[in-house]
Design a protein around this motif. Structure first.
Motif, PDB file in Angstrom:
ATOM      1  N   LEU A 214       0.984  -1.269   0.098  1.00 24.61           N
ATOM      2  CA  LEU A 214      -0.034   0.008   0.026  1.00 24.61           C
ATOM      3  C   LEU A 214       0.914   1.302   0.040  1.00 24.61           C
ATOM      4  CD1 LEU A 214      -2.791  -1.287   0.601  1.00 24.61           C
ATOM      5  CD2 LEU A 214      -1.083  -2.117   2.223  1.00 24.61           C
ATOM      6  N   ALA A 215       0.574   2.358  -0.755  1.00 24.00           N
ATOM      7  CA  ALA A 215       1.393   3.577  -0.796  1.00 24.00           C
ATOM      8  C   ALA A 215       0.247   4.812  -1.126  1.00 24.00           C
ATOM      9  CB  ALA A 215       2.277   3.601  -1.832  1.00 24.00           C
ATOM     10  N   ASN A 216       0.879   5.865  -0.615  1.00 27.72           N
ATOM     11  CA  ASN A 216      -0.323   6.921  -1.006  1.00 27.72           C
ATOM     12  C   ASN A 216       0.410   7.936  -1.941  1.00 27.72           C
ATOM     13  OD1 ASN A 216      -2.510   7.420   0.523  1.00 27.72           O
ATOM     14  ND2 ASN A 216      -1.424   7.840   2.437  1.00 27.72           N
ATOM     15  N   ASP A 217       1.665   7.718  -2.131  1.00 24.02           N
ATOM     16  CA  ASP A 217       2.332   8.857  -3.328  1.00 24.02           C
ATOM     17  C   ASP A 217       1.997   8.009  -4.621  1.00 24.02           C
ATOM     18  OD1 ASP A 217       4.677  10.879  -4.016  1.00 24.02           O
ATOM     19  OD2 ASP A 217       5.096   9.039  -5.074  1.00 24.02           O
ATOM     20  N   ASP A 218       1.612   9.152  -5.480  1.00 28.13           N
ATOM     21  CA  ASP A 218       0.990   8.578  -6.753  1.00 28.13           C
ATOM     22  C   ASP A 218       2.313   7.867  -7.552  1.00 28.13           C
ATOM     23  OD1 ASP A 218      -1.648   9.132  -6.203  1.00 28.13           O
ATOM     24  OD2 ASP A 218      -1.586  11.093  -7.161  1.00 28.13           O
ATOM     25  N   ALA A 219       3.232   8.639  -7.722  1.00 32.35           N
ATOM     26  CA  ALA A 219       4.628   7.942  -8.382  1.00 32.35           C
ATOM     27  C   ALA A 219       4.926   6.668  -7.879  1.00 32.35           C
ATOM     28  CB  ALA A 219       5.567   8.945  -8.317  1.00 32.35           C
ATOM     29  N   ARG A 223       4.520   3.051  -9.849  1.00 28.20           N
ATOM     30  CA  ARG A 223       5.821   2.299  -9.936  1.00 28.20           C
ATOM     31  C   ARG A 223       5.682   0.710  -9.440  1.00 28.20           C
ATOM     32  NH1 ARG A 223       9.994   1.215 -13.344  1.00 28.20           N
ATOM     33  NH2 ARG A 223      11.576   0.061 -12.100  1.00 28.20           N
ATOM     34  N   LEU A 224       4.862   0.695  -8.266  1.00 24.38           N
ATOM     35  CA  LEU A 224       4.353  -0.644  -7.875  1.00 24.38           C
ATOM     36  C   LEU A 224       3.731  -1.410  -8.625  1.00 24.38           C
ATOM     37  CD1 LEU A 224       4.267   0.391  -3.781  1.00 24.38           C
ATOM     38  CD2 LEU A 224       6.151  -0.890  -4.834  1.00 24.38           C
ATOM     39  N   HIS A 225       2.744  -0.657  -9.143  1.00 22.74           N
ATOM     40  CA  HIS A 225       1.714  -1.382 -10.221  1.00 22.74           C
ATOM     41  C   HIS A 225       2.578  -1.825 -11.382  1.00 22.74           C
ATOM     42  CE1 HIS A 225      -2.402  -1.472  -8.966  1.00 22.74           C
ATOM     43  NE2 HIS A 225      -2.194  -0.444  -8.472  1.00 22.74           N
TER      44      HIS A 225
END
Ligand SMILES: *Cc1c(COP(=O)(O)O)cnc(C)c1O
Length: 388
Positions: A214-219, A223-225
């Motif tokens: 899970l992450a909040n930062d869009d970039a 990148r994780l996707h």
């Protein structure tokens, strides 16, 4: 959607709408590998190939993202696959700071696999903030921690470590498997990434292997996707369906895990055969104050206890319990018990195990959601066979 609703409401509804093609209330298992194109490159939403996108997986990603207060959720085939995806953010020559009793598989992945790519690491006791700060190097790009840790249930101050790591320019990732999103939301405390082994409390029924970041930062989320698709360790649609069913009761299960564990920890502490009980909810836990500040509504379902009689006593006790099943893993509705030195942590050399405090008398309880009176009776009967 549902981001402003209560936690239990989000467990049940977040990420899920009736299926647009039939109105089915439950998100279906989209068991397919590919999708029709109206014309070359003309696809519905982003559905062109199921490694890249699957509706069952997407619903689950949105659901868990909501529970962690995250903008992005990215599912993987196992907890270790999610950890590997996180390390894929790094480059050759980068350095990772790890908490010292990190999950054995995380350590093995860094020590035996990512080392080949010249990614190095330092293990440090993150309850010691000065030592933690000193462990950073100019090339440290990632700070990885768990809280409570496994099996010693050390509680690490996420906000304090995140402040240190941010000042050093490193990403902070928290493996939140033990605390669950019910008790702790690391992103709100300054972490950049949260990782879960969904195999444990999120799945909760010992019937599926899965992981999520899970992450909040869009970039960072993008990148994780990208890594999810490019490296390819995606979960099966059926497993995503099982996990969607599981998260609907996550809040109820974790509440009961916590209530049962608190009672059993107190019971154990009063028994003459027990040398020490480690439970973050007890006032004698060394980081109880941090746990109180950082965990809401309970202190988790894991207990670690040391028997006075060392290995022989631990062996007798583990052979006698009946309701507590002797098995690796944790976080399911059924109570499990294990011996870290012989089972989950056997890959750590004995001198290091002893240095960390994983002695031969140590047993780890994953307290389930059975009736607590029955669990206590089971422990009492097994302890009766152990000399005080
Ligand atoms: C089990 C576990 C993992 C690994 O997850 P898998 O789903 O088994 O790959 C990672 N971290 C923690 C804290 C765990 O307990």
């Amino acid at each position: 959607m549902h981001h402003n609703k209560g936690f239990g409401t989000r467990c049940i509804h977040a990420g899920q709408n009736p299926d647009p093609s039939t109105g089915a209330i439950m998100t279906p298992v989209y068991q397919n590998s590919t999708y029709v194109q109206q014309s070359p490159g003309v696809i519905i939403e982003d559905y062109d190939y199921a490694r890249s996108a699957n509706p069952t997986r997407k619903a689950l990603e949105a659901n868990i993202a909501s529970l962690e207060g995250a903008r992005h959720g990215v599912m993987f085939a196992s907890g270790l696959a999610s950890i590997a995806a996180c390390i894929h953010l790094l480059s050759s020559g980068d350095h990772v700071v790890l908490c010292d009793d990190v999950y054995g598989g995380t350590f093995r992945s860094l020590d035996k696999v990512f080392k080949q790519f010249a990614i190095t690491y330092t293990r440090v006791d993150m309850t010691d903030l000065a030592a933690t700060e000193a462990a950073f190097k100019p090339n440290t790009k990632l700070c990885w921690l768990e809280t409570p840790t496994n099996p010693l249930l050390k509680v690490i101050d996420i906000a304090a470590v995140a402040r240190i790591a941010k000042a050093k320019g490193a990403l902070v990732a928290v493996d939140n498997t033990f605390a669950t999103p019910v008790l702790t939301n690391p992103l709100a405390l300054g972490a950049d990434i949260v990782s879960h082994s969904c195999t444990k409390y999120i799945g909760g029924h010992s019937d599926v292997i899965g992981g999520v970041l899970l992450a909040n930062d869009d970039a960072l989320g993008e990148r994780l996707h990208y890594i999810q698709n490019a490296v390819g360790a995606v979960p099966a649609p059926w497993d995503c369906f099982l996990l969607l069913r599981s998260t609907k009761t996550l809040h109820l299960r974790v509440q009961r895990h916590c209530e049962n564990a608190a009672k059993i920890a107190d019971y154990l502490a009063a028994q003459p055969q027990i040398e020490r009980v480690i439970y973050p909810g007890r006032e004698d836990h060394p980081q109880h104050a941090i746990a109180r500040k950082q965990m809401r509504g309970g202190y988790g379902g894991m207990i670690t206890a040391t028997l006075k009689g060392g290995l022989p006593a631990a062996r007798t006790f583990l052979e006698r319990v009946k309701l507590f099943t002797l098995a690796e893993s944790l976080g399911g509705v059924e109570s499990l018990i294990e011996h870290p030195a012989i089972m989950t942590h056997a890959s750590i050399d004995k001198p290091l195990r002893e240095a960390l405090g994983i002695s031969d008398g140590l047993v780890r309880f994953s307290v389930g959601v059975e009736d607590v009176e029955d669990l206590i009776e089971d422990v009492a009967e097994a302890l009766a066979a152990v000399k005080a």
